[in-house]
Design an enzyme around this catalytic site. Structure first.
Site, PDB file in Angstrom:
ATOM      1  N   SER A   6       0.836  -1.175   0.027  1.00 51.67           N
ATOM      2  CA  SER A   6      -0.024  -0.208   0.207  1.00 51.67           C
ATOM      3  C   SER A   6       1.023   1.078   0.182  1.00 51.67           C
ATOM      4  CB  SER A   6      -1.017  -0.047   1.178  1.00 51.67           C
ATOM      5  OG  SER A   6      -0.354  -0.263   2.498  1.00 51.67           O
ATOM      6  N   GLU A   8       1.260   5.693   1.022  1.00 46.41           N
ATOM      7  CA  GLU A   8       0.917   6.809   1.423  1.00 46.41           C
ATOM      8  C   GLU A   8       1.298   8.019   0.518  1.00 46.41           C
ATOM      9  OE1 GLU A   8       1.134   8.100   5.644  1.00 46.41           O
ATOM     10  OE2 GLU A   8       2.377   9.544   4.777  1.00 46.41           O
ATOM     11  N   ASP A 100      -1.036  15.621  14.595  1.00 47.96           N
ATOM     12  CA  ASP A 100       0.192  16.763  15.358  1.00 47.96           C
ATOM     13  C   ASP A 100      -0.634  18.114  15.786  1.00 47.96           C
ATOM     14  OD1 ASP A 100       1.828  14.617  14.907  1.00 47.96           O
ATOM     15  OD2 ASP A 100       2.150  15.261  12.626  1.00 47.96           O
ATOM     16  N   PHE A 209      14.306  14.547  10.376  1.00 50.08           N
ATOM     17  CA  PHE A 209      12.999  14.112  10.570  1.00 50.08           C
ATOM     18  C   PHE A 209      12.763  13.046  11.696  1.00 50.08           C
ATOM     19  CE2 PHE A 209       8.821  11.637   9.411  1.00 50.08           C
ATOM     20  CZ  PHE A 209       7.995  12.742   9.845  1.00 50.08           C
ATOM     21  N   HIS A 257       3.714  -0.790   3.769  1.00 52.38           N
ATOM     22  CA  HIS A 257       2.945   0.267   3.591  1.00 52.38           C
ATOM     23  C   HIS A 257       4.051   1.474   3.299  1.00 52.38           C
ATOM     24  CE1 HIS A 257      -0.123   3.263   3.458  1.00 52.38           C
ATOM     25  NE2 HIS A 257       0.549   4.130   4.416  1.00 52.38           N
TER      26      HIS A 257
END
Length: 283
Positions: A6, A8, A100, A209, A257
């Protein structure tokens, strides 16, 4: 056997970004993912854009789409109204997240009339009876969590509330995910836990990050990128990501994913190496 996959995506906020999103979906659609998810921006700032991207991807490419939905800066009624709009448009998969903090805020503060946590959001969505509900989870402790045990316990609450699967934050070493998976199994969590995979597009950016997310950066990985010419970083990224995925699959992981960042080439190349078949007329 090749894993199920999958992807994102995130919604575009400019014309150039829009072209990049559609090019990304067009390139990855032939891999026939189980589903694609579309994020919110920080603080829910891309709510309308997310809705447009979700519905367009579903209609134009025939893909199953899961829409991100958060608790940030909205009442319970407003949040459920967004969910109803998705269901009315034929989108019945939701990735339910706390979200967030809005830009400029140090931490998440619930709206006075909103959902206080992802558990509350999952409960409300499950009560609707219209949705397949996915949630997030953290193989390394969430920045606001005491430890991994607390994260496992919170995931158990989300599953008990109605979540049917969880998608993990990205990680750098397979053992990180496998230890977390084992801890979840020991806690009685039966819902599938899908590892989140981040092909490394920009190593320095990923390190920054990871630091913000509280994730440890392995010294050996930093050394590999430091010892490799910049021109060869893409090939190194594909190699490392493929090795990571192969180890997970060998340990019984059936779903992966990919966090594409709307830059599809690395994800596509890794999927090809994993033996994921492409369908020529998918788009």
């Amino acid at each position: 056997m090749a894993p199920r996959i999958s992807f994102e995506f995130f919604p575009p906020q400019s014309l150039d970004a829009s072209f990049r999103l559609w090019d990304t979906v067009r390139l990855l659609a032939p891999l026939r993912p189980e589903f694609c998810s579309v994020t919110y921006g920080a603080g829910g700032t891309t709510r309308k854009l997310t809705h447009e991207a979700v519905t367009t991807i579903g209609k134009q490419f025939g893909l199953t789409v899961a829409a991100h939905l958060t608790c940030v800066d909205a009442t319970k009624a407003e949040t459920l109204e967004i969910a109803h709009a998705y269901a009315d448009a034929g989108v019945t998969q939701i990735v339910a997240l706390r979200g967030d903090a809005p830009k400029g805020a140090d931490r998440f503060t619930p709206h006075a009339e909103g959902f206080a946590s992802s558990v509350e959001l999952v409960e409300a969505l499950a009560a609707e009876g219209r949705f397949t509900i996915r949630v997030g989870c953290y193989p390394e402790p969430h920045p606001e969590s005491a430890d991994t045990a607390a994260d496992v316990a919170f995931l158990a609450r989300k599953v008990q509330a109605g979540a049917t699967s969880a998608i993990s934050q990205f990680f750098f070493e397979p053992e990180t995910f496998l230890r977390f998976r084992d801890a979840c199994a020991a806690a009685g969590i039966a819902a599938p836990i899908i590892p989140g995979i981040l092909p490394i597009e920009n190593w320095n950016g990923v390190k920054k990050f990871a630091a913000r997310c509280g994730q440890a950066v392995p010294d050996w990985l930093d050394a590999r990128f430091a010892a490799t010419d910049a021109a060869d970083h893409e090939a190194l990224s594909v190699e490392l990501c493929t090795d990571l995925c192969r180890t997970l699959v060998a340990e019984g992981v059936e779903d992966l994913h990919f966090y594409t960042l709307n830059r599809p080439t690395l994800s596509r190349d890794v999927c090809r190496r994993l033996g994921v078949a492409e369908v020529a007329d998918a788009a």
